[in-house]
Design an enzyme around this catalytic site. Sequence first.
Site, PDB file in Angstrom:
ATOM      1  N   THR A  98      -5.409   6.032  -8.494  1.00 37.39           N
ATOM      2  CA  THR A  98      -4.780   6.813  -9.652  1.00 37.39           C
ATOM      3  C   THR A  98      -3.846   7.836  -8.901  1.00 37.39           C
ATOM      4  O   THR A  98      -4.635   8.779  -8.374  1.00 37.39           O
ATOM      5  CB  THR A  98      -5.483   7.212 -10.671  1.00 37.39           C
ATOM      6  OG1 THR A  98      -6.306   6.191 -11.326  1.00 37.39           O
ATOM      7  CG2 THR A  98      -4.842   7.924 -11.913  1.00 37.39           C
ATOM      8  N   LYS A 173      -1.385   4.106 -16.320  1.00 38.38           N
ATOM      9  CA  LYS A 173      -2.551   4.688 -16.013  1.00 38.38           C
ATOM     10  C   LYS A 173      -2.675   6.154 -16.546  1.00 38.38           C
ATOM     11  O   LYS A 173      -3.657   6.456 -17.152  1.00 38.38           O
ATOM     12  CB  LYS A 173      -2.991   4.802 -14.444  1.00 38.38           C
ATOM     13  CG  LYS A 173      -4.339   5.285 -14.238  1.00 38.38           C
ATOM     14  CD  LYS A 173      -5.522   4.454 -14.926  1.00 38.38           C
ATOM     15  CE  LYS A 173      -6.858   5.170 -14.696  1.00 38.38           C
ATOM     16  NZ  LYS A 173      -7.354   5.035 -13.291  1.00 38.38           N
ATOM     17  N   LYS A 241      -8.317  15.565 -11.468  1.00 36.80           N
ATOM     18  CA  LYS A 241      -6.917  15.143 -10.779  1.00 36.80           C
ATOM     19  C   LYS A 241      -6.171  14.336 -11.841  1.00 36.80           C
ATOM     20  O   LYS A 241      -4.804  14.563 -11.911  1.00 36.80           O
ATOM     21  CB  LYS A 241      -7.460  14.674  -9.461  1.00 36.80           C
ATOM     22  CG  LYS A 241      -6.219  13.919  -8.687  1.00 36.80           C
ATOM     23  CD  LYS A 241      -6.033  12.581  -8.996  1.00 36.80           C
ATOM     24  CE  LYS A 241      -7.025  11.577  -8.593  1.00 36.80           C
ATOM     25  NZ  LYS A 241      -6.725  10.140  -8.788  1.00 36.80           N
TER      26      LYS A 241
END
Length: 289
Positions: A98, A173, A241
């Site tokens: 990701t 995502k 993150k």
Amino acid sequence: MSNKLKVGFIGLGIMGQSMAGHLLAAGHPLNVFNRSKAKTNDLVAKGAKWFDTIGDLAAESDVIITMVGYPSDVEQVYFGAGNILDRAKNAYLIDMTTSSPSLAKRIAEEAEKRGCHSLDAPVSGGDIGARNAKLSIMVGGKQADFDAVLPVLKIMGTNVVLQGGPGAGQHTKMCNQIVIAGTIMGVAEGLGYAKSVGLNPETVMESIGGGAASGFQLLNLGAKMIVGDYAPGFYVEHFLKDLGIALEEADKVKLELPALALAKKLYEELVAKGCSRDGTQVIYTRYIK
């Protein structure tokens, strides 16, 4: 001699281990690299080939999958010293980390210049989905490239969808992580409320787990919350993150996401308390005494 594509896999963490294992079990010659070599021992014992450098692995692989931690790690393996792009030959490069949509586009542009094919293909489903080969895989790239590697992707996931051009997989995502951020807060708050008012969380789960509140976060991570199991299926530091990337991307299109901003704040507080390597369900501790 196998006529299956030789797959190079870089990044054998919680999820990468299982994903690479499925490819090996399906008969693909598997080349592996990981910063901690010991994490590849089980795969090597089953027939995978260890490479000392990323570049050497890239030169010997038809498909190169990266599953690393942060966008900075992705940038390093594709553009740093001894990188993938310098050594890959007409290969399919699939980044399943990701990461940043803009970085995915940059990789795709550079790959095309060098005669390679790039796809960004982040996943959802956590360690459970990886172990069971039931990941949802969100893909960005060209249709022809997607079609060429679809059989490989289907070994790791049951829901594999091309979302658009380069970067579209990463944007999808972000949608996934935005939904999870709000949902996991709701699960933690609901179960925290149950405990605070004296209900039995297990019986509460029996009721709400079969109703409109049901879903992956409640049934899997909610069940872990109520027994105090904070072992990582997905690290807090990696989730944080992702939330940061999503907020940055939303800011670019001037979209305000208050629930996402709150989730980021709460997870930052947990990191400050030393929970960065716990699973995301540790947010439950924010609501219990």
